[in-house]
Design a protein around this motif. Sequence first.
Motif, PDB file in Angstrom:
ATOM      1  N   PHE A  44       2.816   3.099   5.358  1.00  0.00           N
ATOM      2  CA  PHE A  44       2.073   2.950   6.605  1.00  0.00           C
ATOM      3  C   PHE A  44       2.888   3.528   7.756  1.00  0.00           C
ATOM      4  O   PHE A  44       4.102   3.391   7.806  1.00  0.00           O
ATOM      5  CB  PHE A  44       1.771   1.474   6.878  1.00  0.00           C
ATOM      6  CG  PHE A  44       0.861   0.860   5.856  1.00  0.00           C
ATOM      7  CD1 PHE A  44      -0.397   1.374   5.631  1.00  0.00           C
ATOM      8  CD2 PHE A  44       1.281  -0.226   5.107  1.00  0.00           C
ATOM      9  CE1 PHE A  44      -1.239   0.817   4.684  1.00  0.00           C
ATOM     10  CE2 PHE A  44       0.449  -0.794   4.164  1.00  0.00           C
ATOM     11  CZ  PHE A  44      -0.812  -0.279   3.949  1.00  0.00           C
ATOM     12  N   CYS A  45       2.208   4.139   8.697  1.00  0.00           N
ATOM     13  CA  CYS A  45       2.956   4.792   9.772  1.00  0.00           C
ATOM     14  C   CYS A  45       2.230   4.731  11.113  1.00  0.00           C
ATOM     15  O   CYS A  45       2.488   5.536  11.979  1.00  0.00           O
ATOM     16  CB  CYS A  45       3.250   6.235   9.398  1.00  0.00           C
ATOM     17  SG  CYS A  45       1.786   7.189   9.037  1.00  0.00           S
ATOM     18  N   ARG A  88      -2.953   9.288  13.365  1.00  0.00           N
ATOM     19  CA  ARG A  88      -3.010   7.866  13.063  1.00  0.00           C
ATOM     20  C   ARG A  88      -2.949   7.029  14.331  1.00  0.00           C
ATOM     21  O   ARG A  88      -2.304   5.991  14.369  1.00  0.00           O
ATOM     22  CB  ARG A  88      -1.870   7.490  12.130  1.00  0.00           C
ATOM     23  CG  ARG A  88      -1.965   8.213  10.807  1.00  0.00           C
ATOM     24  CD  ARG A  88      -0.674   8.167  10.035  1.00  0.00           C
ATOM     25  NE  ARG A  88      -0.783   9.043   8.872  1.00  0.00           N
ATOM     26  CZ  ARG A  88      -0.541  10.339   8.906  1.00  0.00           C
ATOM     27  NH1 ARG A  88      -0.192  10.914  10.025  1.00  0.00           N
ATOM     28  NH2 ARG A  88      -0.671  11.081   7.839  1.00  0.00           N
ATOM     29  N   ASP A  95      -2.321   4.899   6.819  1.00  0.00           N
ATOM     30  CA  ASP A  95      -1.256   5.257   5.898  1.00  0.00           C
ATOM     31  C   ASP A  95      -0.786   6.675   6.136  1.00  0.00           C
ATOM     32  O   ASP A  95      -1.302   7.391   6.990  1.00  0.00           O
ATOM     33  CB  ASP A  95      -1.695   5.057   4.440  1.00  0.00           C
ATOM     34  CG  ASP A  95      -2.722   6.107   3.983  1.00  0.00           C
ATOM     35  OD1 ASP A  95      -2.946   7.093   4.700  1.00  0.00           O
ATOM     36  OD2 ASP A  95      -3.295   5.924   2.899  1.00  0.00           O
ATOM     37  N   ARG A  96       0.191   7.049   5.346  1.00  0.00           N
ATOM     38  CA  ARG A  96       0.681   8.432   5.353  1.00  0.00           C
ATOM     39  C   ARG A  96       0.355   9.027   3.994  1.00  0.00           C
ATOM     40  O   ARG A  96       0.842   8.551   2.970  1.00  0.00           O
ATOM     41  CB  ARG A  96       2.192   8.470   5.600  1.00  0.00           C
ATOM     42  CG  ARG A  96       2.796   9.858   5.480  1.00  0.00           C
ATOM     43  CD  ARG A  96       4.264   9.835   5.805  1.00  0.00           C
ATOM     44  NE  ARG A  96       4.475   9.551   7.204  1.00  0.00           N
ATOM     45  CZ  ARG A  96       5.558   8.954   7.683  1.00  0.00           C
ATOM     46  NH1 ARG A  96       6.495   8.558   6.859  1.00  0.00           N
ATOM     47  NH2 ARG A  96       5.687   8.739   8.968  1.00  0.00           N
ATOM     48  N   GLU A  97      -0.504  10.027   3.971  1.00  0.00           N
ATOM     49  CA  GLU A  97      -0.916  10.631   2.715  1.00  0.00           C
ATOM     50  C   GLU A  97       0.278  11.336   2.052  1.00  0.00           C
ATOM     51  O   GLU A  97       1.156  11.870   2.730  1.00  0.00           O
ATOM     52  CB  GLU A  97      -2.031  11.646   2.957  1.00  0.00           C
ATOM     53  CG  GLU A  97      -3.329  11.022   3.419  1.00  0.00           C
ATOM     54  CD  GLU A  97      -3.997  10.203   2.328  1.00  0.00           C
ATOM     55  OE1 GLU A  97      -3.847  10.542   1.140  1.00  0.00           O
ATOM     56  OE2 GLU A  97      -4.647   9.211   2.673  1.00  0.00           O
ATOM     57  N   TRP A 157      -6.494   0.999   6.260  1.00  0.00           N
ATOM     58  CA  TRP A 157      -6.429  -0.225   5.471  1.00  0.00           C
ATOM     59  C   TRP A 157      -6.655  -1.408   6.401  1.00  0.00           C
ATOM     60  O   TRP A 157      -6.039  -1.493   7.464  1.00  0.00           O
ATOM     61  CB  TRP A 157      -5.064  -0.381   4.818  1.00  0.00           C
ATOM     62  CG  TRP A 157      -4.715   0.656   3.802  1.00  0.00           C
ATOM     63  CD1 TRP A 157      -4.543   1.992   4.021  1.00  0.00           C
ATOM     64  CD2 TRP A 157      -4.476   0.442   2.407  1.00  0.00           C
ATOM     65  NE1 TRP A 157      -4.213   2.630   2.862  1.00  0.00           N
ATOM     66  CE2 TRP A 157      -4.155   1.698   1.844  1.00  0.00           C
ATOM     67  CE3 TRP A 157      -4.484  -0.683   1.588  1.00  0.00           C
ATOM     68  CZ2 TRP A 157      -3.862   1.852   0.504  1.00  0.00           C
ATOM     69  CZ3 TRP A 157      -4.179  -0.529   0.249  1.00  0.00           C
ATOM     70  CH2 TRP A 157      -3.881   0.730  -0.291  1.00  0.00           C
ATOM     71  N   THR A 213      -6.676  10.754   6.168  1.00  0.00           N
ATOM     72  CA  THR A 213      -5.911   9.527   6.377  1.00  0.00           C
ATOM     73  C   THR A 213      -6.738   8.374   5.823  1.00  0.00           C
ATOM     74  O   THR A 213      -7.964   8.400   5.890  1.00  0.00           O
ATOM     75  CB  THR A 213      -5.655   9.306   7.882  1.00  0.00           C
ATOM     76  OG1 THR A 213      -4.794  10.343   8.359  1.00  0.00           O
ATOM     77  CG2 THR A 213      -4.992   7.959   8.143  1.00  0.00           C
ATOM     78  N   GLY A 219       0.856  -1.168   0.000  1.00  0.00           N
ATOM     79  CA  GLY A 219       0.000   0.000   0.000  1.00  0.00           C
ATOM     80  C   GLY A 219       0.893   1.218   0.000  1.00  0.00           C
ATOM     81  O   GLY A 219       2.051   1.130  -0.391  1.00  0.00           O
ATOM     82  N   PRO A 220       0.400   2.366   0.459  1.00  0.00           N
ATOM     83  CA  PRO A 220       1.273   3.531   0.608  1.00  0.00           C
ATOM     84  C   PRO A 220       2.166   3.345   1.823  1.00  0.00           C
ATOM     85  O   PRO A 220       2.287   2.242   2.353  1.00  0.00           O
ATOM     86  CB  PRO A 220       0.274   4.677   0.800  1.00  0.00           C
ATOM     87  CG  PRO A 220      -0.905   4.013   1.421  1.00  0.00           C
ATOM     88  CD  PRO A 220      -0.970   2.630   0.830  1.00  0.00           C
ATOM     89  N   ARG A 267     -10.712  -0.463   2.485  1.00  0.00           N
ATOM     90  CA  ARG A 267     -10.042   0.813   2.731  1.00  0.00           C
ATOM     91  C   ARG A 267     -11.098   1.848   3.064  1.00  0.00           C
ATOM     92  O   ARG A 267     -12.194   1.818   2.506  1.00  0.00           O
ATOM     93  CB  ARG A 267      -9.245   1.269   1.502  1.00  0.00           C
ATOM     94  CG  ARG A 267      -7.958   0.516   1.276  1.00  0.00           C
ATOM     95  CD  ARG A 267      -7.196   1.077   0.103  1.00  0.00           C
ATOM     96  NE  ARG A 267      -7.844   0.800  -1.169  1.00  0.00           N
ATOM     97  CZ  ARG A 267      -7.446   1.284  -2.335  1.00  0.00           C
ATOM     98  NH1 ARG A 267      -6.412   2.115  -2.385  1.00  0.00           N
ATOM     99  NH2 ARG A 267      -8.075   0.975  -3.450  1.00  0.00           N
TER     100      ARG A 267
END
Length: 237
Positions: free
Chosen positions: A81-82, A128, A96-98, A109, A106, A78-79, A120
Amino acid sequence: MTDSALVLGYHGGLAGFGRDEGAHRWTRSPGGLGWVYPAVAHGRLYVGSPGPLYAYERRSSVNRVVDPTPRVAWEGRGPVFCSWPAVAGDRLVVADREPSFDEGTTTLWAFERDGTPAWRQRVPGTGRALAVTPGGTVVVSAGEEPSTVLACDVADGAVKWRREFDQYVREPVVAGDVVLVAGSPAELARNEVVRALDVDTGEGLWQWEVEGRAERLAAAGGRVYVGTDSGRVVALA
C-alpha cells in the motif's frame, strides 16, 4: 492530530509529539522504505505505508508509562500500500502499488474498522491520491497524462462517475458538494488550471487559471485557496 498528540509521518517512520508542549514522545517504523501516511479516526491511528495497512491504538495507562509507543491493533494484509488511508464512516480505503506500472491500473482496498476486508476495486491510472466526501464517496485521481478522476461508492466500490483530462492532475480536495483538482493544461505550461467538479456526477462546474504551479488546494469559509510556486496564495470566491 489526536486528543493528546501530534503525529508526523516521514520517510520510513512515524513520530509522536505532545499536542500542547511539542515534546517528542515516541518514534516507530512500520517497515518498508518510503513515505508513511497517517490518519486518525475511531480513536486509532491508521497508517498507509510501503507495506500493510496498520491500525495502532494507545497502550493501557500503566504500560504507557513504560512504553508510550502505540501498539498494533490489527494489520490489513494485501500488496504494497502506498497511499494515505481515506476514512469514510466505519471504513478505510487505501490504494496499492501494482507490481508493474505497465498496466496503468491501481486497486483500491476497503477495510472495516476491525481490519476485515470489505471490497476491492481496480481503477485506471497509477495515481493514488484519495479524498472522501461527506456522503461516502471516495474520489481518486491519477496524476499521469492523460489523467483520470473518478468516484467510487464506499459501500461496495462501484464506480459512480469518471472524468478524463489531457493534463497532469494532482490530489483531489472535497469541499461540500464540489471536488477540486488542479493541473497543467499542456506540457511545460507556465500556468495551471483549478477545476471544480460536481461531487455526484463529475460534471465540470467552473475552472480558473492561476499563475504558476498550483501546489496545494484548500477550501474554507466558502472560498478556495490555491498555493502556487510563484510565491502567491490565490483566494477564489
